[in-house]
Scaffold this active site. Structure first.
Site, PDB file in Angstrom:
ATOM      1  CE  LYS A   1      -8.709  -3.382   3.868  1.00 19.65           C
ATOM      2  NZ  LYS A   1      -7.743  -2.380   3.486  1.00 19.65           N
TER       3      LYS A   1
ATOM      4  CD1 TRP B   1      -2.170  -2.193   1.833  1.00 20.12           C
ATOM      5  CD2 TRP B   1      -2.970  -1.248  -0.034  1.00 20.12           C
ATOM      6  NE1 TRP B   1      -3.180  -2.990   1.353  1.00 20.12           N
ATOM      7  CE2 TRP B   1      -3.685  -2.435   0.225  1.00 20.12           C
ATOM      8  CE3 TRP B   1      -3.298  -0.495  -1.164  1.00 20.12           C
ATOM      9  CZ2 TRP B   1      -4.714  -2.884  -0.612  1.00 20.12           C
ATOM     10  CZ3 TRP B   1      -4.329  -0.935  -1.987  1.00 20.12           C
ATOM     11  CH2 TRP B   1      -5.020  -2.114  -1.708  1.00 20.12           C
TER      12      TRP B   1
ATOM     13  CG  ASP C   1      -3.307   3.971   4.086  1.00 23.50           C
ATOM     14  OD1 ASP C   1      -4.334   3.742   4.756  1.00 23.50           O
ATOM     15  OD2 ASP C   1      -3.007   3.324   3.052  1.00 23.50           O
TER      16      ASP C   1
HETATM   17  C1  LIG Z   1      -7.204  -1.890   2.043  1.00 18.31           C
HETATM   18  C2  LIG Z   1      -6.157  -0.843   2.097  1.00 18.31           C
HETATM   19  C3  LIG Z   1      -6.085   0.185   1.143  1.00 18.31           C
HETATM   20  C4  LIG Z   1      -6.998   0.248  -0.043  1.00 18.31           C
HETATM   21  O1  LIG Z   1      -8.264   0.562   0.335  1.00 18.31           O
HETATM   22  P1  LIG Z   1      -9.420   0.797  -0.767  1.00 18.31           P
HETATM   23  O2  LIG Z   1     -10.517   1.307   0.099  1.00 18.31           O
HETATM   24  O3  LIG Z   1      -9.684  -0.533  -1.392  1.00 18.31           O
HETATM   25  O4  LIG Z   1      -8.927   1.794  -1.740  1.00 18.31           O
HETATM   26  C5  LIG Z   1      -5.122   1.150   1.297  1.00 18.31           C
HETATM   27  N1  LIG Z   1      -4.259   1.118   2.327  1.00 18.31           N
HETATM   28  C6  LIG Z   1      -4.275   0.136   3.252  1.00 18.31           C
HETATM   29  C7  LIG Z   1      -3.282   0.162   4.369  1.00 18.31           C
HETATM   30  C8  LIG Z   1      -5.233  -0.870   3.163  1.00 18.31           C
HETATM   31  O5  LIG Z   1      -5.278  -1.843   4.083  1.00 18.31           O
END
Ligand SMILES: *Cc1c(COP(=O)(O)O)cnc(C)c1O
Length: 360
Positions: A196, A102, A172
């Site tokens: 998540k 990511w 993030d």
């Molecule tokens: C799942 C995830 C993403 C992507 O998320 P989307 O909502 O599918 O764009 C980005 N960063 C991390 C750390 C993730 O776990």
């Protein structure tokens, strides 16, 4: 149907009580005679929902004054572009941690917007660890540092909040958001896709300091502008109403049933510890991450061969365990232990693992 244990990496498991509430609310929300799916976002009923979601987040995370909470769309992935589009000036440079899949994706989009300096590259350490804040060498005058607190695919996590590093820190936190208390004041911005730990897919939560907002570049496309979303209180256009509603329910559950993020963290650590202890006690299973960087949310592990990993994935699925196959690009196995996963599911997985090892 056999009992399912949902270890899905995302969208992940939701609390059973939240699913029950959704089921109850769906046909007729709060005696309005219509479903939340059919309701204008410009009604007092919806406004109360989004306001509660924000208030719950503020309480759970003790968000200080001077921070805005935004409900955005496009997933966490859109933030990979929106962050540099708003905060990386043409003559500037932004520092990035590329500790895993990511973080690397965030770098790719930032490069499309401007100059990027990668300050940690997970490839150099086989994606087994993330750096300590104190070991980073940063670019003097960088516009911001972008970090990924938990690399969901590789299963490595930075467990502590950053100290003051002399530049805005943008994180993030998609896969460890609301899994533990954190000190929001250490960050200029935190963001997380809801699917998540915080709710259903379709809404991304962003917490930004007004100081950072004031630095946003002017004249951005409306829907890509944090300033526009902040001014319109996340109602510039139709928000993902249903997903916002689920965030309200999940944050209510965290507050009222779990008792807050410190209590959540205790449970989460216990779940992860049970699994890592099982891995460490065996010479058959091998935890992927270095001890200091082990993710509390996504436990990644290997078996002695790819063939055994295939068998484990298939047999665990047949036994009612969902989502243990590692990411297609990374391989191995991964157990995602999001907030709503009951401890009994981890106990069941540990039993399955011991039994599989005996048979293999
Ligand atoms: C799942 C995830 C993403 C992507 O998320 P989307 O909502 O599918 O764009 C980005 N960063 C991390 C750390 C993730 O776990």
């Amino acid at each position: 149907m056999t009992h399912r244990h949902n270890f899905s990496p995302g969208p992940g498991i939701l609390p059973a009580s939240v699913i029950a509430q959704i089921r109850h609310d769906l046909p007729d929300y709060a005696d309005t005679g219509i479903s939340i799916l059919e309701m204008s976002h410009r009604t007092p009923v919806f406004e109360a929902l989004i306001e509660e979601a924000e208030a719950n987040l503020r309480e759970l995370l003790a968000i200080p004054r001077g921070y805005r909470v935004l409900f955005l769309q496009g997933g966490a992935s859109l933030q990979f572009g929106m962050v540099p589009y708003n905060f990386l000036p043409a003559d500037g440079v932004a520092d990035y941690l590329a500790g895993g899949t990511w973080g690397k994706k965030a770098v790719e989009d930032a490069r499309r917007c401007g100059r990027v300096a990668v300050r940690f590259d997970g490839a150099a350490v086989g994606y087994r660890r993330l750096p300590k804040w104190s070991e980073l060498e940063l670019t003097p005058g960088a516009a911001y540092l972008h970090a990924t607190s938990n690399e969901t695919i590789e299963g490595v996590e930075i467990h502590d909040d950053p100290p003051a590093l002399g530049l805005p820190i943008i994180c993030d936190a998609s896969s460890d958001f609301l899994a533990r208390p954190l000190d929001v004041s250490r960050y200029a911005m935190l963001y997380a896709g809801a699917q998540k730990n915080a709710g259903a897919a379709g809404v991304t939560l962003a917490i930004l300091s007004e100081e950072l907002l004031a630095r946003a570049l002017p004249d951005r496309l409306a829907l890509m502008s944090y300033a526009v979303h902040a001014q319109s209180r996340s109602l510039y256009n139709t928000p993902p109403c249903f997903s916002v509603y689920v965030v309200t329910l999940v944050t209510r559950w965290l507050k009222d049933t779990v008792g807050g993020l410190a209590a959540m963290q205790v449970v989460n650590r216990r779940k992860a510890q049970a699994l890592y202890e099982t891995l460490d006690a065996s010479s058959f299973y091998r935890a992927h991450a270095d001890v200091d960087s082990r993710s509390v949310m996504n436990v990644t592990f290997r078996l002695p061969s790819a063939e055994l990993e295939q068998r484990f994935a298939a047999e665990s699925e047949a036994a009612g365990f969902i989502g243990l196959r590692g990411h297609r690009a990374f391989g191995g196995l991964r157990a995602s232990l999001y907030n709503a996963l009951p401890e009994s599911s981890v106990t069941a997985l540990v039993e399955f693992m011991r039994e599989f090892e005996r048979r293999a």
